[in-house]
Design a protein around this motif. Structure first.
Motif, PDB file in Angstrom:
ATOM      1  N   MET A   1      20.780  96.235 -18.863  1.00  0.00           N
ATOM      2  CA  MET A   1      20.698  94.846 -18.399  1.00  0.00           C
ATOM      3  C   MET A   1      22.056  94.319 -17.973  1.00  0.00           C
ATOM      4  N   GLY A   2      23.139  94.850 -18.607  1.00  0.00           N
ATOM      5  CA  GLY A   2      24.465  94.342 -18.298  1.00  0.00           C
ATOM      6  C   GLY A   2      24.907  94.677 -16.886  1.00  0.00           C
ATOM      7  N   TYR A   3      24.321  95.736 -16.303  1.00  0.00           N
ATOM      8  CA  TYR A   3      24.708  96.144 -14.954  1.00  0.00           C
ATOM      9  C   TYR A   3      23.857  95.481 -13.874  1.00  0.00           C
ATOM     10  N   THR A   4      22.819  94.745 -14.292  1.00  0.00           N
ATOM     11  CA  THR A   4      21.888  94.177 -13.315  1.00  0.00           C
ATOM     12  C   THR A   4      22.571  93.149 -12.429  1.00  0.00           C
ATOM     13  N   GLY A   5      23.383  92.261 -13.054  1.00  0.00           N
ATOM     14  CA  GLY A   5      24.046  91.210 -12.290  1.00  0.00           C
ATOM     15  C   GLY A   5      24.983  91.749 -11.223  1.00  0.00           C
ATOM     16  N   PRO A   6      25.944  92.618 -11.583  1.00  0.00           N
ATOM     17  CA  PRO A   6      26.838  93.197 -10.566  1.00  0.00           C
ATOM     18  C   PRO A   6      26.093  93.990  -9.505  1.00  0.00           C
ATOM     19  N   LEU A   7      25.026  94.705  -9.917  1.00  0.00           N
ATOM     20  CA  LEU A   7      24.254  95.492  -8.964  1.00  0.00           C
ATOM     21  C   LEU A   7      23.566  94.589  -7.948  1.00  0.00           C
ATOM     22  N   ARG A   8      23.016  93.470  -8.428  1.00  0.00           N
ATOM     23  CA  ARG A   8      22.370  92.532  -7.504  1.00  0.00           C
ATOM     24  C   ARG A   8      23.390  91.914  -6.550  1.00  0.00           C
ATOM     25  N   ARG A   9      24.552  91.571  -7.076  1.00  0.00           N
ATOM     26  CA  ARG A   9      25.575  90.980  -6.213  1.00  0.00           C
ATOM     27  C   ARG A   9      26.025  91.980  -5.149  1.00  0.00           C
ATOM     28  N   LEU A  10      26.175  93.247  -5.547  1.00  0.00           N
ATOM     29  CA  LEU A  10      26.568  94.274  -4.592  1.00  0.00           C
ATOM     30  C   LEU A  10      25.489  94.463  -3.530  1.00  0.00           C
ATOM     31  N   THR A  11      24.223  94.439  -3.967  1.00  0.00           N
ATOM     32  CA  THR A  11      23.121  94.597  -3.015  1.00  0.00           C
ATOM     33  C   THR A  11      23.085  93.446  -2.026  1.00  0.00           C
ATOM     34  N   ARG A  12      23.249  92.208  -2.539  1.00  0.00           N
ATOM     35  CA  ARG A  12      23.252  91.047  -1.647  1.00  0.00           C
ATOM     36  C   ARG A  12      24.421  91.106  -0.673  1.00  0.00           C
ATOM     37  N   ARG A  13      25.569  91.577  -1.148  1.00  0.00           N
ATOM     38  CA  ARG A  13      26.738  91.660  -0.286  1.00  0.00           C
ATOM     39  C   ARG A  13      26.526  92.684   0.830  1.00  0.00           C
ATOM     40  N   LEU A  14      25.912  93.819   0.479  1.00  0.00           N
ATOM     41  CA  LEU A  14      25.657  94.848   1.486  1.00  0.00           C
ATOM     42  C   LEU A  14      24.635  94.381   2.512  1.00  0.00           C
ATOM     43  N   VAL A  15      23.557  93.741   2.007  1.00  0.00           N
ATOM     44  CA  VAL A  15      22.504  93.280   2.909  1.00  0.00           C
ATOM     45  C   VAL A  15      23.000  92.139   3.785  1.00  0.00           C
ATOM     46  N   GLY A  16      23.776  91.230   3.184  1.00  0.00           N
ATOM     47  CA  GLY A  16      24.264  90.075   3.929  1.00  0.00           C
ATOM     48  C   GLY A  16      25.445  90.376   4.820  1.00  0.00           C
ATOM     49  N   GLY A  17      26.128  91.502   4.602  1.00  0.00           N
ATOM     50  CA  GLY A  17      27.284  91.857   5.411  1.00  0.00           C
ATOM     51  C   GLY A  17      26.914  92.719   6.599  1.00  0.00           C
ATOM     52  N   ARG A  18      27.878  93.515   7.034  1.00  0.00           N
ATOM     53  CA  ARG A  18      27.684  94.339   8.226  1.00  0.00           C
ATOM     54  C   ARG A  18      27.259  95.773   7.908  1.00  0.00           C
ATOM     55  N   THR A  19      27.396  96.193   6.649  1.00  0.00           N
ATOM     56  CA  THR A  19      27.205  97.603   6.319  1.00  0.00           C
ATOM     57  C   THR A  19      25.791  98.073   6.609  1.00  0.00           C
ATOM     58  N   VAL A  20      24.810  97.381   6.065  1.00  0.00           N
ATOM     59  CA  VAL A  20      23.410  97.798   6.236  1.00  0.00           C
ATOM     60  C   VAL A  20      22.970  97.730   7.695  1.00  0.00           C
ATOM     61  N   PRO A  21      23.244  96.621   8.422  1.00  0.00           N
ATOM     62  CA  PRO A  21      22.846  96.611   9.845  1.00  0.00           C
ATOM     63  C   PRO A  21      23.485  97.731  10.656  1.00  0.00           C
ATOM     64  N   VAL A  22      24.778  97.988  10.419  1.00  0.00           N
ATOM     65  CA  VAL A  22      25.456  99.042  11.172  1.00  0.00           C
ATOM     66  C   VAL A  22      24.866 100.403  10.843  1.00  0.00           C
ATOM     67  N   LEU A  23      24.625 100.681   9.553  1.00  0.00           N
ATOM     68  CA  LEU A  23      24.036 101.958   9.160  1.00  0.00           C
ATOM     69  C   LEU A  23      22.631 102.116   9.721  1.00  0.00           C
ATOM     70  N   THR A  24      21.877 101.020   9.748  1.00  0.00           N
ATOM     71  CA  THR A  24      20.518 101.076  10.289  1.00  0.00           C
ATOM     72  C   THR A  24      20.526 101.445  11.764  1.00  0.00           C
ATOM     73  N   VAL A  25      21.420 100.815  12.516  1.00  0.00           N
ATOM     74  CA  VAL A  25      21.527 101.116  13.941  1.00  0.00           C
ATOM     75  C   VAL A  25      21.975 102.562  14.147  1.00  0.00           C
ATOM     76  N   CYS A  26      22.944 103.017  13.355  1.00  0.00           N
ATOM     77  CA  CYS A  26      23.432 104.399  13.472  1.00  0.00           C
ATOM     78  C   CYS A  26      22.325 105.406  13.176  1.00  0.00           C
TER      79      CYS A  26
END
Length: 301
Positions: A1-26
Motif C-alpha cells: 500500500m505504501g507504494y500505491t501513492g508514488p506509483l499513481r503519481r508516476l502513472t499520472r505524470r507519464l500519461v499527462g506528459g509527453r512520454t506515453v503519446p510519443v511512445l504510442t506514435v512510435c
C-alpha cells in the motif's frame, strides 16, 4: 500500500506528459512499417519461396522481414545495419557510418555558421535601410523557390572551375538553405520591440547601435533560435544534397548513392536514419543554447 501513492503519481505524470503519446506514435509507426514491409516485399520473396518448394504464410512473412535486398527493409534490419556500421567497425574506416556522418557534419556546421552570420547581417541591414528592405528582401524570398537539386550541381561546377573543392562547395549549399530562415526570423525579431520602448531609447539619446544591442537584439533572441533550429536541419539537407552530384566517396550522401547503385536498400535506410538522428541532435543542441542564452537574459525557464 505504501507504494500505491508514488506509483499513481508516476502513472499520472507519464500519461499527462509527453512520454506515453510519443511512445504510442512510435509504436504505431513501427507497426505500420512492418506491415508495409510485408506488402512491398511479398511478391519478390514469395516467388523465391515458390521456386524452392511449398511454404506457409508464416515463412513468407519471415522472408519479407529478412530479405537481403528488400524493397522496404524491416525496422530491425535497419537497427542491425546501424549497429554493425557504428559499433563493429573502426570510426576511421570508410565502412563506418560514423566516418560518413562526420564528413557530412563538418560541411553542415560550416554552412550553418556562415548562413547564420550572413542571415543576421542581412537582417540588420534590412532593419536600418528601407532600400534594402524593398530591393533585397523579395530576391531573398525568390531565391528559395529554386529547387536545390537544380542549383547544387551548378554551384559545384562553378566553384570547382575556380579551384574551390572539398568541404567549401558543400558548405556553400548548406549556407544557401540555412541563411533564409535566419534572415526572416531575425528581421521579425529585430522589429518586435514595442514602439514605446524604441521611443524610450530615443528619449535616452541612444544611438542606433545602442538601440540595436540593448533593445532589439535581446528581443530578437527567441526568433533567432527558433529560426536557427530550422536552419540547422536545412543545412544538413544541403550538405547531403551537395554530396550527390560530386561523386563523393565519403559522407551520408555518398552512402546513399552507393546504396542506390548496388541496390542496398538497408544501407540507404541506415544512412537516412543516421541523418535523422543527426538532425534531431543538432536541433536539440540549438535548443540548449537557446535556454542558456535566454536564462542569461533573465528569462524564466
Amino acid at each position: 500500500m505504501g507504494y500505491t501513492g508514488p506509483l499513481r503519481r508516476l502513472t499520472r505524470r507519464l500519461v499527462g506528459g509527453r512520454t506515453v503519446p510519443v511512445l504510442t506514435v512510435c509504436l504505431a509507426i513501427v507497426l505500420v512499417w512492418y506491415l508495409a514491409a510485408i506488402g512491398l516485399n511479398w511478391q519478390t520473396e514469395t516467388q523465391k519461396l515458390t521456386r524452392a518448394g511449398d511454404y506457409t504464410v508464416a515463412e513468407a512473412i519471415a522472408a519479407t522481414w529478412s530479405a537481403q535486398r528488400p524493397v522496404l527493409p524491416a525496422p530491425h534490419q535497419i537497427v542491425a545495419e546501424v549497429w554493425k556500421t557504428v559499433f563493429d567497425v573502426r570510426p576511421t574506416s570508410p565502412r563506418s557510418l560514423l566516418f560518413h556522418a562526420w564528413v557530412t557534419l563538418s560541411s553542415t556546421l560550416l554552412g550553418f555558421v556562415i548562413g547564420s552570420v550572413l542571415g543576421i547581417l542581412i537582417a540588420v541591414g534590412i532593419l536600418h535601410s528601407r532600400t534594402l528592405d524593398k530591393s533585397l528582401m523579395p530576391w531573398i524570398i525568390t531565391s528559395q523557390t529554386i529547387p536545390i537539386l537544380a542549383i547544387a550541381p551548378m554551384i559545384i561546377v562553378v566553384l570547382n572551375s575556380i579551384g574551390v573543392s572539398g568541404l567549401l562547395p558543400k558548405a556553400f549549399i548548406s549556407t544557401y538553405l540555412s541563411f533564409f530562415p535566419v534572415t526572416v526570423g531575425m528581421v521579425k525579431g529585430l522589429r518586435s520591440p514595442d514602439r514605446m520602448l524604441t521611443d524610450l531609447m530615443h528619449t535616452y539619446s541612444a544611438t542606433p547601435f545602442q538601440t540595436l544591442m540593448k533593445l532589439r537584439f535581446p528581443a530578437s533572441l527567441p526568433f533567432l533560435f527558433t529560426s536557427m533550429k530550422v536552419a540547422v536541419a536545412a543545412s544538413l539537407v544541403g550538405a547531403i544534397v551537395g554530396e550527390l552530384p560530386t561523386g563523393a566517396v565519403a559522407g551520408l550522401g555518398a552512402r546513399l548513392l552507393a546504396g542506390s547503385y548496388y541496390g542496398q536498400t538497408v544501407q540507404i535506410w541506415s544512412a537516412l536514419v543516421m541523418a535523422s538522428v543527426m538532425a534531431g541532435v543538432l536541433v536539440w543542441l540549438v535548443g540548449l543554447a537557446e535556454q542558456a542564452a535566454l536564462k542569461r537574459q533573465g528569462a524564466r525557464a
